[in-house]
Design an enzyme around this catalytic site. Structure first.
Site, PDB file in Angstrom:
ATOM      1  N   PHE A  14      24.366 -74.413 -13.623  1.00  0.00           N
ATOM      2  CA  PHE A  14      24.570 -73.173 -14.311  1.00  0.00           C
ATOM      3  C   PHE A  14      26.050 -73.177 -14.520  1.00  0.00           C
ATOM      4  O   PHE A  14      26.774 -72.832 -13.532  1.00  0.00           O
ATOM      5  CB  PHE A  14      24.123 -71.765 -14.051  1.00  0.00           C
ATOM      6  CG  PHE A  14      24.388 -70.572 -14.953  1.00  0.00           C
ATOM      7  CD1 PHE A  14      23.567 -70.620 -16.162  1.00  0.00           C
ATOM      8  CD2 PHE A  14      25.453 -70.030 -14.915  1.00  0.00           C
ATOM      9  CE1 PHE A  14      23.995 -69.694 -17.124  1.00  0.00           C
ATOM     10  CE2 PHE A  14      25.862 -68.931 -15.566  1.00  0.00           C
ATOM     11  CZ  PHE A  14      25.152 -68.998 -16.980  1.00  0.00           C
ATOM     12  N   ASP A  21      32.793 -76.512  -9.729  1.00  0.00           N
ATOM     13  CA  ASP A  21      32.534 -75.122 -10.306  1.00  0.00           C
ATOM     14  C   ASP A  21      32.423 -74.037  -9.145  1.00  0.00           C
ATOM     15  O   ASP A  21      31.465 -73.729  -8.513  1.00  0.00           O
ATOM     16  CB  ASP A  21      31.361 -75.140 -11.238  1.00  0.00           C
ATOM     17  CG  ASP A  21      30.933 -73.714 -11.787  1.00  0.00           C
ATOM     18  OD1 ASP A  21      31.701 -72.612 -11.513  1.00  0.00           O
ATOM     19  OD2 ASP A  21      30.416 -73.718 -12.842  1.00  0.00           O
ATOM     20  N   LYS A  24      35.109 -64.845 -12.301  1.00  0.00           N
ATOM     21  CA  LYS A  24      34.387 -63.568 -11.716  1.00  0.00           C
ATOM     22  C   LYS A  24      35.465 -62.807 -10.576  1.00  0.00           C
ATOM     23  O   LYS A  24      36.080 -61.905 -11.131  1.00  0.00           O
ATOM     24  CB  LYS A  24      33.283 -64.146 -10.787  1.00  0.00           C
ATOM     25  CG  LYS A  24      32.048 -64.611 -11.774  1.00  0.00           C
ATOM     26  CD  LYS A  24      30.970 -65.011 -10.908  1.00  0.00           C
ATOM     27  CE  LYS A  24      29.584 -65.262 -12.008  1.00  0.00           C
ATOM     28  NZ  LYS A  24      28.927 -64.138 -12.538  1.00  0.00           N
TER      29      LYS A  24
END
Length: 400
Positions: free
Chosen positions: A135, A220, A249
């Site tokens: 993802f 990532d 985030k």
């Protein structure tokens, strides 16, 4: 929800929101519009690493908002410059690019990888290789690198020259990385697929293959970075250095900011005009990120995360043993953890029952409870979490 919140019908229905409206937060707790407190064990999906309404973050944001909110990237401004210095100093990477979110950071990495190959006289090196279960975001390039069909159906045709290889399969990776691959992008711990750590051997082999065959290795770290694995950067925890790191985030502890860190070997990928972001690295978000870095140093947060993460895993293992008919063995690293639910489709039901008892958790991977609490969470709060898990399991799911 109480009648305080009346915006439900005005919001686009692209989220399956829970029927609760939060009005404030404090540390590891959120408070709803009825005044009820909830232990937050998901932290805005691994975002609020220092908890909610941390005074140092609030003070930094307020001070910066009174000073300079926006100047664009046509000019230099102090907060983004200082943040770039801090991130490059702490990571050993050469430069930083700022954007607003994780998917934008991954878009930047995809573009840089292809432009770098083009500039080096390899226009045919365009494939972006990702993993099964990946993802990487919801914008078109990042979505094309996201393997889960649930996120892709109905949005085609997606951009081309994206490919996938099995996660944690070094032999398959050796076959997949060839002269057409511009970059291999991988999460050191896959979050959205259900919290699956990459093996040290898989990541080490990825480094070897990318170096041998001229592809960039991209980590990532959007969900698993910023201290969640027990080191500021996930690559430090796994002992493998990529060429690019994407992050977002938790970087701004709730303020929107993403970043791509670029190693010296990839600096000629982007020249002026190749890529940009109007709001990327805004003074306010950069000030929040700088405050976050200062506070984590003062708290010696990495040592805390390792210790409390090990305790949380031990407690979750106990819950899984006590309710072996309901739960499979927990997995994850430090404070990115998951508890698989054996009965089909019951993770969401279980999360809702926990919310009714004042504990917030996430779900992932179809049928897994996901835990990504603020990194400041205490052992006592871990006890509340796991005791509530046991209480719900005991009341609603009789072990067999």
């Amino acid at each position: 929800m109480s009648e305080v919140f009346d915006g439900e019908n005005a919001l686009l229905g692209n989220y399956a929101r829970a029927p609760v409206c939060f009005v404030s937060g404090e540390g590891c707790y959120l408070i709803d519009d009825r005044g009820r407190r909830y232990l937050d064990a998901i932290a805005g999906i691994a975002v609020c690493a220092l908890g909610h309404a941390h005074p140092a973050i609030a003070d930094a944001v307020a001070t910066q908002a009174r000073t300079l909110v926006h100047a664009s990237n046509l000019y230099y401004h102090e907060p983004s410059g200082r943040l770039a210095q801090e991130l490059t100093r702490r990571s050993g990477f050469a430069r930083a690019f700022f954007c607003n979110s994780g998917t934008e950071a991954n878009e930047a990495a995809i573009k840089l990888a292809r432009k770098l190959a083009y500039r080096r006289g390899e226009p045919g090196r365009t494939t972006i290789l990702a993993c099964s279960g990946s993802f990487h975001g919801r914008t078109y390039g990042a979505l094309a690198a996201t393997e889960n069909p649930a996120y892709r159906v109905g949005f085609g045709p997606l951009p081309g020259d994206f490919a996938f290889t099995p996660f944690n399969d070094s032999a398959a990776l050796e076959e997949a990385i060839d002269e057409r691959v511009a970059a291999f992008i991988v999460e050191p711990v896959q979050g959205e697929s259900g919290v699956h750590p990459a093996s040290a051997q898989f990541l080490a082999r990825a480094r070897e293959l990318c170096s041998e065959r001229g592809a960039l290795l991209v980590f990532d770290e959007i969900q698993c970075g910023m201290g969640r694995l027990g080191d500021l950067f996930a690559f430090q925890s796994v002992g493998v250095r990529p060429d690019l790191v994407t992050m977002a985030k938790a970087l701004g502890n709730g303020l929107p900011i993403g970043a791509m860190l670029v190693g010296a070997s990839a600096l000629d990928g982007f020249l002026p005009g190749d890529h940009g972001s109007t709001f990327g690295g805004s003074p306010v978000s950069a000030a929040a990120a700088l405050a976050h870095l200062r506070v984590r140093d003062e708290l010696n947060l990495d040592a805390h995360v390792r210790a409390v993460g090990a305790y949380a895993m031990e407690r979750l293992q106990g819950v899984a043993r006590d309710f072996s008919g309901l739960f499979a063995e927990p997995r994850g690293r430090s404070l990115l953890l998951a508890l698989p639910v054996k009965a089909p489709h019951q993770a969401a039901e279980f999360a809702a029952a926990l919310r009714e008892r004042g504990v917030l958790v996430g779900t992932a991977g179809g049928n897994t409870l996901r835990f990504a609490p603020p990194l400041i969470i205490t052992r006592d709060e871990i006890n509340v979490l796991t005791e509530t898990l046991g209480s719900v399991a005991n009341e609603f799911y009789i072990p067999k």
